[in-house]
Design a protein around this motif. Structure first.
Motif, short mmCIF file in Angstrom:
data_model
loop_
_atom_site.label_atom_id
_atom_site.label_comp_id
_atom_site.label_asym_id
_atom_site.label_seq_id
_atom_site.Cartn_x
_atom_site.Cartn_y
_atom_site.Cartn_z
N GLY A 115 -6.74 10.00 -1.53
CA GLY A 115 -7.33 8.75 -1.99
C GLY A 115 -6.40 7.56 -2.00
O GLY A 115 -6.80 6.47 -2.46
N ILE A 116 -5.16 7.72 -1.53
CA ILE A 116 -4.22 6.59 -1.49
C ILE A 116 -4.59 5.67 -0.33
O ILE A 116 -4.79 6.12 0.80
CB ILE A 116 -2.77 7.09 -1.32
N ASP A 117 -4.67 4.36 -0.61
CA ASP A 117 -4.94 3.39 0.44
C ASP A 117 -3.64 3.10 1.19
O ASP A 117 -2.63 2.79 0.57
CB ASP A 117 -5.50 2.11 -0.17
N TYR A 118 -3.64 3.22 2.51
CA TYR A 118 -2.44 3.03 3.30
C TYR A 118 -2.65 1.90 4.31
O TYR A 118 -3.78 1.54 4.65
CB TYR A 118 -2.04 4.33 4.01
N GLU A 119 -1.55 1.38 4.81
CA GLU A 119 -1.59 0.27 5.75
C GLU A 119 -1.78 0.79 7.18
O GLU A 119 -1.15 1.77 7.59
CB GLU A 119 -0.29 -0.54 5.67
N ASP B 116 0.03 17.01 2.33
CA ASP B 116 -0.94 17.16 1.23
C ASP B 116 -0.27 17.42 -0.11
O ASP B 116 -0.81 17.07 -1.17
CB ASP B 116 -1.92 18.30 1.54
N SER B 117 0.90 18.06 -0.11
CA SER B 117 1.55 18.37 -1.38
C SER B 117 2.35 17.20 -1.93
O SER B 117 2.59 17.12 -3.14
CB SER B 117 2.47 19.60 -1.22
N LYS C 1 0.83 -1.20 0.00
CA LYS C 1 0.00 0.00 0.00
C LYS C 1 0.87 1.25 0.00
O LYS C 1 2.01 1.23 0.45
CB LYS C 1 -0.94 0.01 1.21
N GLY C 2 0.30 2.34 -0.50
CA GLY C 2 1.01 3.60 -0.59
C GLY C 2 1.05 4.34 0.72
O GLY C 2 0.63 3.83 1.78
N PRO C 3 1.54 5.59 0.71
CA PRO C 3 1.75 6.32 1.96
C PRO C 3 0.47 6.95 2.52
O PRO C 3 -0.40 7.39 1.76
CB PRO C 3 2.76 7.40 1.55
N TYR C 4 0.40 6.97 3.82
CA TYR C 4 -0.59 7.79 4.54
C TYR C 4 -0.36 9.25 4.15
O TYR C 4 0.78 9.70 3.97
CB TYR C 4 -0.41 7.58 6.03
N ARG C 5 -1.44 10.02 4.06
CA ARG C 5 -1.33 11.41 3.59
C ARG C 5 -0.84 12.32 4.73
O ARG C 5 -1.60 13.12 5.29
CB ARG C 5 -2.66 11.89 3.02
N TYR C 6 0.43 12.20 5.00
CA TYR C 6 1.03 13.02 6.05
C TYR C 6 1.36 14.42 5.55
O TYR C 6 1.56 15.35 6.34
CB TYR C 6 2.31 12.36 6.58
#
Length: 593
Positions: free
Chosen positions: A213-217, A207-208, A200-205
């Motif tokens: 919408g990225i699913d994170y673990e 915004d830029s 899974k991709g990164p948590y939106r820590y």
């Protein structure tokens, strides 16, 4: 009155069956897995792409086995190209037939089944599996392998509350065939598009840096508990620093060896390496915590988006993680930081391993070296008009007939047993050149990295002792810096740019064993060879015979029979025998009535 009818046969037959089953259960148990390897569509970084799944999952399931288990894995290849599954770090004692690399196995053709059967003999620890052909690991197909201690063998720490597997690795949004073509065209892959944590991709820590919408673990834990976390870098070529915000990582084991337990706030995990940590959930639950895997030895400003971020969530958490990520090591001007960290990882010589005797009973520092190989890599260069990589001036060419099969059937001209023990001085060449190892010898290998990035080297079939590393050129005098007592025994070792790493290997495992860089791009372009270890006395005690289901290719292609269509798990030889005998007994019983 003594009965002489059919019923009189019932007790003896049932007794035979029960005795048979009791005998079977007294042997080392069998563990069965079905792996359906196929493509699925996923968007780990927000871009829809084709990935390789195991049983519809990306990453694949964690294999959970116990020391001495016989493991049977039926692999169904639903890809549109050949496949081999490699069990990285599993030593395949006496059984290189099952290693899943081209030196020992013909590929599993598309739409075919093939069953691996091997024993995790006298082994414990944390490892992973992956597809070894055609750059497929860049598309997935990987998963964890956990080898647990038998209950009678104590582990050197209290039993953890839970066990968590984490796969980290750099990732491209181009599929593996496009990446492969880039390399075939003589070009570099360039900077990865991101780092995945458990697919899974990164948590939106930020915004830029991270799109919406990225699913994170998310890893959920209970407060006040201790968990064992097994972390593998399954990526292509990027060393990653792993850390968990506000938590210490107590290192406990790496690739089959218990370590001296030390706390780290972060640890560099290089491509192909696996570590297991004890994580105590002793922080307050005012918010969730970041789990971070970030690129190392790069321009951190340019590579800022190549960062994996997951979430550690306490069950009583009161809010989301926020703020800046925990800092990576600040070693831009101290290139020894990571190396000193690596040197600090030492073997726990008082702990039992897979057997009751202490690990430290192997006094590797007092054994005389019988063979020395100084192996030097170089950055990619043109060889015979193609962009290739090499070690000691040899860029390895995989033969059409696997080396082990060629030996077994005495096929001549497949390979040369002339891999140089030191770098060649002439122009590099493309050859199938193999190291000739002496059975029961004690080999010293110096891995010298003349490339500009970290390389991690892996040797199948063995755990070797990492006894030294330093910057500069290795010399005979470098042996004075070796750790001759508690150097870690593992299956992979990093070599820093412009540096060397020394490993020692006891050549007690007969077979053909792959020595390679784990950096997938360099491996694909030829940075590998094989170590051939042969017992001059032919005996099944040191090497198992060729498996009944062996695939044939190259010069032996005519021996290949058509695929037998089957469904469900394919049993290995021993379970087949058990099943057949039980079936005969039951059939005989039924026929009496």
């Amino acid at each position: 009155m003594v009965s002489t009818g059919p019923l009189s046969m019932l007790p003896p037959l049932l007794l035979c069956i029960s005795l048979l089953l009791a005998f079977c259960s007294a042997e080392d148990p069998f563990v069965f897995y079905d792996f359906e390897v196929s493509y699925i569509t996923a968007s780990p970084l927000g871009v829809e792409q084709q990935v390789i799944a195991i049983n519809g999952k990306f990453p694949g399931p964690t294999m959970n086995v116990t020391t001495n288990n016989n493991v049977v894995v039926n692999v169904r290849n639903k890809l549109d190209e050949d496949l081999l599954m490699h069990w990285s770090g599993i030593q395949m004692r006496k059984n290189s037939w099952q290693d899943g690399v081209l030196g020992t196995n013909c590929p599993i053709p598309s739409k075919w089944n093939w069953t691996y059967q091997f024993q995790v003999k006298d082994q414990i620890g944390s490892f992973f599996y992956f597809p070894s052909l055609h750059f497929q690991r860049a598309a997935g197909g990987f998963g964890g392998i956990t080898v647990n201690n038998r209950e009678i063998i104590p582990i050197p720490f209290d039993t953890p509350y839970g066990d968590i597997t984490i796969m980290i690795g750099d990732w491209y949004t181009r599929n593996h065939t496009a990446l492969r073509k880039t390399l075939d065209d003589g070009k570099s892959l360039g900077m990865p598009d991101g780092v995945l944590i458990n697919g899974k991709g990164p948590y939106r820590y930020n915004d830029s840096l991270v799109p919406d919408g990225i699913d994170y673990e998310t890893i959920t834990v209970h407060p006040g508990k201790t968990y064992r976390i097994r972390v593998s870098n399954v990526g292509i070529s990027t060393s990653l620093n792993f850390r968990i915000q506000s938590h210490n990582l107590l290192l406990a084991e790496t690739e089959g060896s218990y370590t001296v337990q030390q706390n780290y706030t972060s640890l560099d995990i290089h491509v192909g390496q696996t570590y297991s940590f004890l994580l105590t959930t002793d922080q307050n639950a005012s918010s969730d915590y970041y789990i971070v895997a970030s690129a190392r030895f790069v321009n951190e400003t340019t590579w800022q988006r190549v960062t994996g971020v997951a979430i550690l969530k306490y069950t009583n958490s009161k809010g989301k993680a926020h703020g800046h990520l925990p800092d990576p090591p600040q070693d831009q001007y101290d290139k020894t930081y990571s190396m000193n960290q690596a040197r600090s990882i030492r073997w726990n010589v008082t702990a039992s391993g897979a057997r009751p005797n202490p690990q430290g009973s192997f006094r590797y520092g007092s054994i005389n070296v019988t063979e020395l190989y100084v192996i030097r890599n170089k950055p990619p260069m043109k060889i015979d008009g193609k962009q290739r990589t090499s070690i000691n001036g040899i860029s390895f060419s995989n033969p059409k007939t696997p080396i082990r099969l060629a030996d077994w059937f005495k096929v001549k001209g497949v390979y040369k047993l002339d891999f140089p023990d030191k770098p060649l001085t002439g122009a590099p060449k493309i050859e199938t050149s193999v190291i000739n190892g002496s059975f029961r010898g004690f080999m010293e290998i110096i891995l010298q990295n003349n490339d500009t990035k970290v390389h991690t080297y892996h040797l199948s079939g063995y755990a070797f002792f990492v006894v030294g590393m330093d910057y500069g050129e290795w010399t005979e005098n470098s042996r004075g810096t070796y750790n001759k007592w508690d150097g870690i025994a593992r299956t992979t070792a990093q070599v820093y740019p412009g540096a060397w790493t020394a490993i020692l290997i006891s050549l007690d495992n007969v077979g053909i064993w792959n020595l390679r860089t784990e950096n997938l791009d360099a491996w694909y372009l030829g940075q590998e060879t094989y170590l051939r270890v042969v017992n001059p006395e032919v005996t099944n005690k040191t090497e198992l015979p060729i498996p009944d289901n062996a695939l044939f290719c190259g010069a032996l292609q005519k021996m290949q029979k058509p695929q037998e269509i089957s469904s469900g798990t394919l049993l290995g030889n021993a379970p087949k025998l058990i099943a057949a005998v039980v079936a005969v007994a039951i059939s005989a019983l039924i026929s009496l009535f």
